[in-house]
Design a protein around this motif. Structure first.
Motif, PDB file in Angstrom:
ATOM      1  N   ALA A  12       0.826  -1.214   0.000  1.00 34.61           N
ATOM      2  CA  ALA A  12       0.000   0.000   0.000  1.00 34.61           C
ATOM      3  C   ALA A  12       0.859   1.261   0.000  1.00 34.61           C
ATOM      4  N   PHE A  13       2.066   1.208   0.563  1.00 36.29           N
ATOM      5  CA  PHE A  13       2.901   2.411   0.646  1.00 36.29           C
ATOM      6  C   PHE A  13       3.341   2.926  -0.715  1.00 36.29           C
ATOM      7  N   PRO A  14       4.041   2.119  -1.531  1.00 29.67           N
ATOM      8  CA  PRO A  14       4.431   2.676  -2.833  1.00 29.67           C
ATOM      9  C   PRO A  14       3.224   3.028  -3.700  1.00 29.67           C
ATOM     10  N   ASN A  15       2.168   2.235  -3.617  1.00 32.22           N
ATOM     11  CA  ASN A  15       0.962   2.550  -4.387  1.00 32.22           C
ATOM     12  C   ASN A  15       0.395   3.901  -3.973  1.00 32.22           C
ATOM     13  N   HIS A  16       0.350   4.147  -2.678  1.00 35.07           N
ATOM     14  CA  HIS A  16      -0.189   5.404  -2.156  1.00 35.07           C
ATOM     15  C   HIS A  16       0.646   6.591  -2.643  1.00 35.07           C
ATOM     16  N   VAL A  17       1.954   6.474  -2.532  1.00 36.09           N
ATOM     17  CA  VAL A  17       2.847   7.563  -2.933  1.00 36.09           C
ATOM     18  C   VAL A  17       2.740   7.827  -4.428  1.00 36.09           C
ATOM     19  N   GLY A  33      20.008   7.858   1.321  1.00 37.74           N
ATOM     20  CA  GLY A  33      20.586   6.701   1.990  1.00 37.74           C
ATOM     21  C   GLY A  33      20.735   5.494   1.089  1.00 37.74           C
ATOM     22  N   GLY A  34      20.623   5.686  -0.185  1.00 37.52           N
ATOM     23  CA  GLY A  34      20.774   4.586  -1.130  1.00 37.52           C
ATOM     24  C   GLY A  34      19.523   3.772  -1.378  1.00 37.52           C
ATOM     25  N   SER A  35      18.513   3.883  -0.507  1.00 43.61           N
ATOM     26  CA  SER A  35      17.342   3.013  -0.666  1.00 43.61           C
ATOM     27  C   SER A  35      15.999   3.733  -0.703  1.00 43.61           C
ATOM     28  N   VAL A  36      15.941   4.992  -0.332  1.00 38.25           N
ATOM     29  CA  VAL A  36      14.667   5.717  -0.282  1.00 38.25           C
ATOM     30  C   VAL A  36      14.535   6.579  -1.534  1.00 38.25           C
ATOM     31  N   MET A  37      13.513   6.274  -2.329  1.00 40.75           N
ATOM     32  CA  MET A  37      13.234   7.063  -3.528  1.00 40.75           C
ATOM     33  C   MET A  37      12.478   8.330  -3.140  1.00 40.75           C
ATOM     34  N   VAL A  38      12.612   9.350  -3.992  1.00 39.21           N
ATOM     35  CA  VAL A  38      11.871  10.594  -3.802  1.00 39.21           C
ATOM     36  C   VAL A  38      11.150  10.901  -5.103  1.00 39.21           C
ATOM     37  N   VAL A  39       9.854  11.185  -4.986  1.00 42.12           N
ATOM     38  CA  VAL A  39       9.063  11.586  -6.145  1.00 42.12           C
ATOM     39  C   VAL A  39       8.560  13.006  -5.931  1.00 42.12           C
ATOM     40  N   VAL A  40       8.428  13.719  -7.024  1.00 40.50           N
ATOM     41  CA  VAL A  40       7.897  15.082  -6.992  1.00 40.50           C
ATOM     42  C   VAL A  40       6.500  15.044  -7.603  1.00 40.50           C
ATOM     43  N   LYS A  41       5.582  15.698  -6.927  1.00 38.61           N
ATOM     44  CA  LYS A  41       4.207  15.823  -7.408  1.00 38.61           C
ATOM     45  C   LYS A  41       3.846  17.304  -7.438  1.00 38.61           C
ATOM     46  N   ARG A  42       3.071  17.673  -8.432  1.00 39.98           N
ATOM     47  CA  ARG A  42       2.556  19.043  -8.530  1.00 39.98           C
ATOM     48  C   ARG A  42       1.033  18.970  -8.624  1.00 39.98           C
ATOM     49  N   LEU A  50       7.249  16.916  -2.424  1.00 42.03           N
ATOM     50  CA  LEU A  50       8.164  15.793  -2.542  1.00 42.03           C
ATOM     51  C   LEU A  50       7.702  14.724  -1.570  1.00 42.03           C
ATOM     52  N   LEU A  51       7.657  13.470  -2.046  1.00 45.06           N
ATOM     53  CA  LEU A  51       7.245  12.350  -1.208  1.00 45.06           C
ATOM     54  C   LEU A  51       8.301  11.263  -1.265  1.00 45.06           C
ATOM     55  N   THR A  52       8.507  10.599  -0.148  1.00 44.97           N
ATOM     56  CA  THR A  52       9.429   9.473  -0.116  1.00 44.97           C
ATOM     57  C   THR A  52       8.699   8.184  -0.471  1.00 44.97           C
ATOM     58  N   ALA A  53       9.467   7.244  -0.956  1.00 43.66           N
ATOM     59  CA  ALA A  53       8.987   5.873  -1.153  1.00 43.66           C
ATOM     60  C   ALA A  53      10.104   4.977  -0.648  1.00 43.66           C
ATOM     61  N   GLY A  54       9.934   4.463   0.570  1.00 46.23           N
ATOM     62  CA  GLY A  54      10.933   3.592   1.157  1.00 46.23           C
ATOM     63  C   GLY A  54      11.212   3.851   2.620  1.00 46.23           C
ATOM     64  N   VAL A  55      10.799   4.997   3.151  1.00 50.06           N
ATOM     65  CA  VAL A  55      10.992   5.248   4.586  1.00 50.06           C
ATOM     66  C   VAL A  55      10.199   4.218   5.389  1.00 50.06           C
ATOM     67  N   PRO A  65       4.456   2.348  10.405  1.00 48.65           N
ATOM     68  CA  PRO A  65       5.409   2.884   9.440  1.00 48.65           C
ATOM     69  C   PRO A  65       4.882   4.151   8.779  1.00 48.65           C
ATOM     70  N   VAL A  66       5.818   4.976   8.283  1.00 48.24           N
ATOM     71  CA  VAL A  66       5.445   6.237   7.648  1.00 48.24           C
ATOM     72  C   VAL A  66       6.256   6.451   6.381  1.00 48.24           C
ATOM     73  N   GLU A  67       5.703   7.259   5.510  1.00 46.05           N
ATOM     74  CA  GLU A  67       6.443   7.905   4.430  1.00 46.05           C
ATOM     75  C   GLU A  67       6.415   9.385   4.766  1.00 46.05           C
ATOM     76  N   LEU A  68       7.261  10.142   4.098  1.00 42.40           N
ATOM     77  CA  LEU A  68       7.383  11.569   4.381  1.00 42.40           C
ATOM     78  C   LEU A  68       7.013  12.397   3.169  1.00 42.40           C
ATOM     79  N   ALA A  69       6.496  13.571   3.426  1.00 35.84           N
ATOM     80  CA  ALA A  69       6.202  14.552   2.377  1.00 35.84           C
ATOM     81  C   ALA A  69       6.745  15.888   2.845  1.00 35.84           C
ATOM     82  N   VAL A  70       7.069  16.750   1.901  1.00 37.89           N
ATOM     83  CA  VAL A  70       7.440  18.116   2.228  1.00 37.89           C
ATOM     84  C   VAL A  70       6.935  19.006   1.107  1.00 37.89           C
ATOM     85  N   GLU A  71       6.270  20.087   1.484  1.00 43.55           N
ATOM     86  CA  GLU A  71       5.758  21.057   0.517  1.00 43.55           C
ATOM     87  C   GLU A  71       6.765  22.187   0.385  1.00 43.55           C
TER      88      GLU A  71
END
Length: 182
Positions: A12-17, A33-42, A50-55, A65-71
Motif C-alpha cells: 500500500a505504501f508505494p501505491n499510495h505515494v 541513503g541509497g534506498s529511499v526514492m523521492v518523487v515530486v508531485k505538482r 516531494l514524497l518518499t517511497a521507502g521510509v 510505518p510512515v512515508e514523508l512529504a514536504v511542501e
C-alpha cells in the motif's frame, strides 16, 4: 543510513505515494541513503510536494510505518530534499517516526542563505486522503507525515501554540512555503 537493514513493507505504501493527488510522479535520480526514492508531485490547487517511497521500510521501535512529504515553493525542491534527508537519517538512526507537532530545532540554519533551522512533522493540507495509507480493504496500515521547514521564531510559535497557531499567525500555510522568507 545505507547500512540499516530494511524491513518488509506493505504494498500500500508505494501505491499510495505513486497514486497521490491523481497526478503522475516525477522520480528523482537521487536516493536518500541509497534506498529511499523521492518523487515530486505538482497537485492541482497545491504546492510542489516531494514524497518518499521507502521510509516505511526503515525499522522503528514504536508506531506504524510512515512515508514523508514536504511542501515547497516552486524551484525550492533542493530545500525539500535537505529536510527529507535529515528526517530519514533520524528515522534510521533513532528508529523512531517523526513526532507530530514537536519542532526539531537546530542552533544554526541548515539551508545556506536562509533562516530555516527547524523542522516539524504535521498532517497535510489534504487530510486523511494523503495522511492515511490504506490497504485494499481500507484498513489504515501507516501514514504520510508532512514536514514543515521553519525559522527558529516559527518553531517557538509551534512549541507554544501548535502548528495551527503558527498557520493562523502567518495567515496561511502557503505563507510558510518560501524558505527565503524573512
Amino acid at each position: 543510513m545505507t547500512d540499516v537493514p530494511l524491513a518488509a513493507s506493505h504494498d500500500a505504501f508505494p501505491n499510495h505515494v505513486f497514486d497521490a493527488f491523481g497526478v503522475p510522479p516525477v522520480l528523482l535520480d537521487e536516493r536518500l541513503g541509497g534506498s529511499v526514492m523521492v518523487v515530486v508531485k505538482r497537485p492541482a490547487g497545491g504546492p510542489t510536494t516531494l514524497l518518499t517511497a521507502g521510509v516505511s521500510r526503515l525499522p522503528v521501535d514504536a508506531g506504524p510505518p510512515v512515508e514523508l512529504a514536504v511542501e515547497v515553493a516552486e524551484g525550492q525542491e533542493g530545500a525539500g530534499l535537505v529536510a527529507l534527508r535529515i528526517v530519514c537519517d533520524d528515522v534510521a538512526v533513532n528508529r523512531r517516526t517523526p513526532p507530530l507537532g514537536t519542532p526539531w530545532r537546530n542552533g544554526d540554519p541548515f539551508l545556506t542563505g536562509t533562516r530555516i533551522s527547524a523542522i516539524v512533522a504535521t498532517g497535510s493540507r489534504w487530510g486523511t486522503e494523503l495522511d492515511d495509507v490504506r490497504d485494499a480493504d481500507g484498513a489504515v496500515v501507516g501514514h504520510v507525515r508532512t514536514l514543515r521547514l521553519l525559522t527558529d521564531a516559527e518553531a517557538q510559535v509551534v512549541a507554544d501554540a501548535g502548528w495551527a497557531g503558527l498557520v493562523e499567525s502567518a495567515g496561511s500555510v502557503d505563507a510558510l512555503l518560501d524558505v527565503t522568507r524573512p
